[in-house]
Scaffold this motif. Structure first.
Motif, PDB file in Angstrom:
ATOM      1  N   VAL A  36      -9.165   6.863   2.641  1.00  0.00           N
ATOM      2  CA  VAL A  36      -8.541   7.059   2.082  1.00  0.00           C
ATOM      3  C   VAL A  36      -9.131   7.167   0.637  1.00  0.00           C
ATOM      4  O   VAL A  36      -9.642   6.936  -0.054  1.00  0.00           O
ATOM      5  N   PRO A  37      -8.824   8.541  -0.218  1.00  0.00           N
ATOM      6  CA  PRO A  37      -9.363   9.038  -1.289  1.00  0.00           C
ATOM      7  C   PRO A  37      -8.731   8.058  -1.960  1.00  0.00           C
ATOM      8  O   PRO A  37      -7.417   8.359  -1.991  1.00  0.00           O
ATOM      9  N   LYS A  38      -9.769   7.423  -3.074  1.00  0.00           N
ATOM     10  CA  LYS A  38      -9.091   6.693  -4.078  1.00  0.00           C
ATOM     11  C   LYS A  38      -7.659   7.116  -5.319  1.00  0.00           C
ATOM     12  O   LYS A  38      -7.511   5.981  -4.880  1.00  0.00           O
ATOM     13  N   SER A  39      -7.694   8.547  -5.484  1.00  0.00           N
ATOM     14  CA  SER A  39      -6.140   8.677  -5.977  1.00  0.00           C
ATOM     15  C   SER A  39      -5.493   8.429  -5.489  1.00  0.00           C
ATOM     16  O   SER A  39      -4.001   8.434  -5.700  1.00  0.00           O
ATOM     17  N   TYR A  40      -5.080   8.735  -3.755  1.00  0.00           N
ATOM     18  CA  TYR A  40      -4.572   8.282  -2.904  1.00  0.00           C
ATOM     19  C   TYR A  40      -4.047   6.726  -1.938  1.00  0.00           C
ATOM     20  O   TYR A  40      -3.486   6.852  -1.811  1.00  0.00           O
ATOM     21  N   ARG A  41      -4.524   5.687  -2.530  1.00  0.00           N
ATOM     22  CA  ARG A  41      -5.203   4.261  -2.013  1.00  0.00           C
ATOM     23  C   ARG A  41      -3.332   3.499  -2.474  1.00  0.00           C
ATOM     24  O   ARG A  41      -2.972   3.259  -1.962  1.00  0.00           O
ATOM     25  N   PHE A  42      -3.009   4.453  -3.892  1.00  0.00           N
ATOM     26  CA  PHE A  42      -1.612   3.375  -3.965  1.00  0.00           C
ATOM     27  C   PHE A  42      -0.591   3.972  -3.756  1.00  0.00           C
ATOM     28  O   PHE A  42       0.117   3.130  -3.006  1.00  0.00           O
ATOM     29  N   ILE A  43      -0.771   5.557  -3.531  1.00  0.00           N
ATOM     30  CA  ILE A  43       0.213   6.052  -2.579  1.00  0.00           C
ATOM     31  C   ILE A  43       0.590   5.342  -1.129  1.00  0.00           C
ATOM     32  O   ILE A  43       1.452   4.831  -0.466  1.00  0.00           O
ATOM     33  N   PHE A  44      -0.812   5.945  -0.759  1.00  0.00           N
ATOM     34  CA  PHE A  44      -0.451   5.186   1.295  1.00  0.00           C
ATOM     35  C   PHE A  44      -1.002   3.778   1.448  1.00  0.00           C
ATOM     36  O   PHE A  44      -0.501   3.406   1.938  1.00  0.00           O
ATOM     37  N   ALA A  45      -2.495   3.390   0.884  1.00  0.00           N
ATOM     38  CA  ALA A  45      -2.830   2.546   1.260  1.00  0.00           C
ATOM     39  C   ALA A  45      -2.609   1.538   0.918  1.00  0.00           C
ATOM     40  O   ALA A  45      -1.728   0.070   2.002  1.00  0.00           O
ATOM     41  N   VAL A  46      -1.722   0.585   0.234  1.00  0.00           N
ATOM     42  CA  VAL A  46      -0.742  -0.598  -0.153  1.00  0.00           C
ATOM     43  C   VAL A  46       0.542   0.078   0.712  1.00  0.00           C
ATOM     44  O   VAL A  46       0.787  -1.370   1.376  1.00  0.00           O
ATOM     45  N   PRO A  47       1.177   0.311   0.724  1.00  0.00           N
ATOM     46  CA  PRO A  47       2.520   0.836   1.879  1.00  0.00           C
ATOM     47  C   PRO A  47       2.125   1.000   3.162  1.00  0.00           C
ATOM     48  O   PRO A  47       2.728  -0.076   4.061  1.00  0.00           O
ATOM     49  N   MET A  48       0.681   1.004   3.917  1.00  0.00           N
ATOM     50  CA  MET A  48       0.551   1.568   5.093  1.00  0.00           C
ATOM     51  C   MET A  48      -0.036  -0.052   5.118  1.00  0.00           C
ATOM     52  O   MET A  48       0.183  -0.434   6.717  1.00  0.00           O
ATOM     53  N   ALA A  49      -1.123  -0.800   4.335  1.00  0.00           N
ATOM     54  CA  ALA A  49      -0.925  -2.160   5.187  1.00  0.00           C
ATOM     55  C   ALA A  49      -0.683  -3.047   4.939  1.00  0.00           C
ATOM     56  O   ALA A  49      -0.083  -3.919   5.390  1.00  0.00           O
ATOM     57  N   GLU A  50       0.922  -2.757   4.287  1.00  0.00           N
ATOM     58  CA  GLU A  50       2.207  -4.185   3.920  1.00  0.00           C
ATOM     59  C   GLU A  50       3.425  -3.442   5.642  1.00  0.00           C
ATOM     60  O   GLU A  50       3.457  -4.520   5.803  1.00  0.00           O
ATOM     61  N   THR A  51       2.771  -2.178   5.248  1.00  0.00           N
ATOM     62  CA  THR A  51       4.218  -1.898   6.757  1.00  0.00           C
ATOM     63  C   THR A  51       2.791  -2.975   8.216  1.00  0.00           C
ATOM     64  O   THR A  51       3.921  -3.232   9.451  1.00  0.00           O
ATOM     65  N   ALA A  52       1.670  -2.962   7.783  1.00  0.00           N
ATOM     66  CA  ALA A  52       1.163  -3.096   8.896  1.00  0.00           C
ATOM     67  C   ALA A  52       1.242  -4.364   9.362  1.00  0.00           C
ATOM     68  O   ALA A  52       1.322  -5.105  10.787  1.00  0.00           O
TER      69      ALA A  52
END
Length: 136
Positions: A36-52
């Protein structure tokens, strides 16, 4: 070996839980890597990790309700339904990430998508099998 004849082996009733844990591990690895590109990690990574994480959390809660009363049966089914909703949300997040045409490796996302689809089927089957045990 397990000591169980091959003809008597079948899918574990908790295979859906093991799959959910594997999905959580893979999503965490994926979103904390360069996939995941660094500039999109806050938008995608945090919610996806929390949902998982929430998928596993809800399945653990569902397992805490032994189905010996009608209320416990409903609670177990309720938390399994929440886990299904989390899996569907995770699937939507993956689709959104891919739809943005970012420079990501699609193969890694496809593997997770297949696991999600498989786990949805397993949880739905397990949820349908939740029945009242005993006299209640």
């Amino acid at each position: 070996m397990s000591g169980v004849y091959v003809r008597n082996r079948n899918l574990s009733s908790f295979e859906y839980f093991n799959t959910a844990v594997a999905i959580r591990n893979e999503v965490t690895r994926l979103v904390t890597s360069g996939a995941v590109p660094k500039s999109y990690r806050f938008i995608f990574a945090v919610p996806m990790a929390e949902t998982a994480r929430s998928v596993v959390f809800n399945l653990v809660k569902a397992d805490a309700f032994y189905p010996n009363t009608p209320r416990n049966v409903e609670e177990r089914k309720h938390y399994m339904t929440l886990a299904l909703a989390d899996l569907n949300q995770l699937y939507q997040d993956l689709q959104c990430l891919l739809a943005m045409n970012l420079p990501v490796k699609v193969a890694r996302f496809e593997e997770i998508s297949e696991s999600i689809e498989n786990d949805i089927k397993l949880i739905k089957g397990a949820r349908a099998g939740v029945k009242l045990i005993g006299k209640g």
